[in-house]
Design an enzyme around this catalytic site. Structure first.
Site, PDB file in Angstrom:
ATOM      1  N   SER A 147       5.789 -16.355  43.961  1.00 35.05           N
ATOM      2  CA  SER A 147       6.237 -15.596  42.795  1.00 35.05           C
ATOM      3  C   SER A 147       6.849 -14.262  43.220  1.00 35.05           C
ATOM      4  O   SER A 147       7.857 -14.253  43.920  1.00 35.05           O
ATOM      5  CB  SER A 147       5.056 -15.440  41.830  1.00 35.05           C
ATOM      6  N   ASP A 223       5.191 -24.530  34.729  1.00 30.25           N
ATOM      7  CA  ASP A 223       4.943 -23.108  35.017  1.00 30.25           C
ATOM      8  C   ASP A 223       5.453 -22.287  33.822  1.00 30.25           C
ATOM      9  O   ASP A 223       6.639 -22.343  33.493  1.00 30.25           O
ATOM     10  CB  ASP A 223       5.724 -22.760  36.301  1.00 30.25           C
ATOM     11  N   HIS A 256       1.671 -22.298  37.505  1.00 34.20           N
ATOM     12  CA  HIS A 256       1.956 -21.170  38.409  1.00 34.20           C
ATOM     13  C   HIS A 256       0.751 -20.790  39.269  1.00 34.20           C
ATOM     14  O   HIS A 256       0.809 -19.835  40.029  1.00 34.20           O
ATOM     15  CB  HIS A 256       2.365 -19.960  37.545  1.00 34.20           C
TER      16      HIS A 256
END
Ligand SMILES: N[C@@H](CCC(=O)N[C@@H](CSC=O)C(=O)NCC(=O)O)C(=O)O
Length: 277
Positions: A147, A223, A256
């Site tokens: 991320s 996600d 995620h």
């Protein structure tokens, strides 16, 4: 260097350490896994950069990298995501800014510029420190992250292609200069001149001529940050006809979280090991 903890795992050693950072002007903590092979010879080093809200500990506790890193003989270093301490400025109710949200850049704006120098910390100060204290082969370095840390890994690789032999990312923020959750932070850290933001944006770096041989990106289709924050298709578009290789794998049902990351962790470690031989 202070040793905060050391635990034997898979024949190697998972340690947590701290040191005084000149770049960040505070005490910084980081984790290092050393495989058993490093007892006999210097080993390649893999830098793992974590995402928003993380410390060194999230991937150490949930990333499940030690068995494979031990097998492949990889040293894995996991830095913190921002400067820390009571004297470091923060936005207490905003998880996308301040502590835990350093974005791997060197801030130029007040009050952030005094401490928020995670680019210099991650690319210069910590590598120099680690190479002094651990048996790392600094000619064989790879970088990966998740991320915000995927953004960090990709931008650092693009800017330092001679230093890193491999780069991969889990659900990276590929264009932070236009993503909902990073634009406010970039404004505060770097000021209003968007030209300065391009040095910390993987898509913009590629558009501006930066090159790295190839990337592996894994992305979950479930996600919640995919559409507004991550958008890997923008990087796919950016690398077209540049000669940069991209293996982008989109996975049904994965979100995620570290459940997603740990699922594909072995693949990433093997990807790096093949390129760090
Ligand atoms: N608090 C947030 C969720 C924050 C979050 O999901 N952080 C991710 C990284 S996001 C991009 O950089 C993370 O890795 N969290 C740590 C973990 O252990 O999962 C919210 O309220 O949505």
């Amino acid at each position: 260097m202070k040793i905060l903890s050391q635990n034997t795992a898979f024949g190697g050693m998972q340690g947590v350490y701290s040191h005084q950072s000149d770049a960040c002007n505070c005490e910084m903590t980081f984790a290092v896994f050393v495989p058993p092979k490093a007892i006999h010879e210097p080993c390649p080093v893999l830098w793992y950069l974590s995402g928003l809200t993380c410390t060194h500990a999230n991937v150490m506790e949930k990333g499940e990298y030690r068995r494979m890193a031990s097998e492949l003989g990889l040293i894995v270093v996991c830095p913190d995501t921002s400067p820390r301490g009571n004297d470091v400025p923060d936005e207490l109710t905003n998880w996308q800014m301040g502590k835990g949200a350093g974005f791997y850049l060197d801030a130029t704006e007040k009050p952030w510029a005094e401490n928020y120098r995670m680019y210099t910390y991650s690319t210069e100060e910590l590598p120099a420190f680690v190479s002094q204290h651990f048996r790392v082969d600094m000619d064989r370095q790879g970088i990966f992250g998740h991320s915000m840390g995927g953004h960090g890994a990709m931008t650092i690789a693009l800017k330092n292609p001679d230093r890193f032999r491999s780069c991969s990312a889990f659900a990276p923020i590929v264009e932070p200069s236009t993503a909902d959750w990073s634009v406010p932070a970039f404004e505060k850290y770097l000021g209003p001149d968007r030209a300065a933001w391009r040095r910390y944006d993987a898509c913009a770096l590629v558009e501006d001529g930066a090159r790295f041989p190839e990337f592996l990106i894994d992305q979950g289709k479930a996600d919640g940050f995919l559409e507004n924050g991550l958008r890997p298709w923008l990087f796919e578009e950016a690398v077209k006809e540049t000669g940069i290789g991209l293996t982008l794998r989109m996975h049904e049902r994965y979100d995620h979280s570290y459940y997603f990351i740990s699922t594909f962790m072995d693949d990433h470690l093997r990807w790096h090991a093949e390129r760090l031989r």
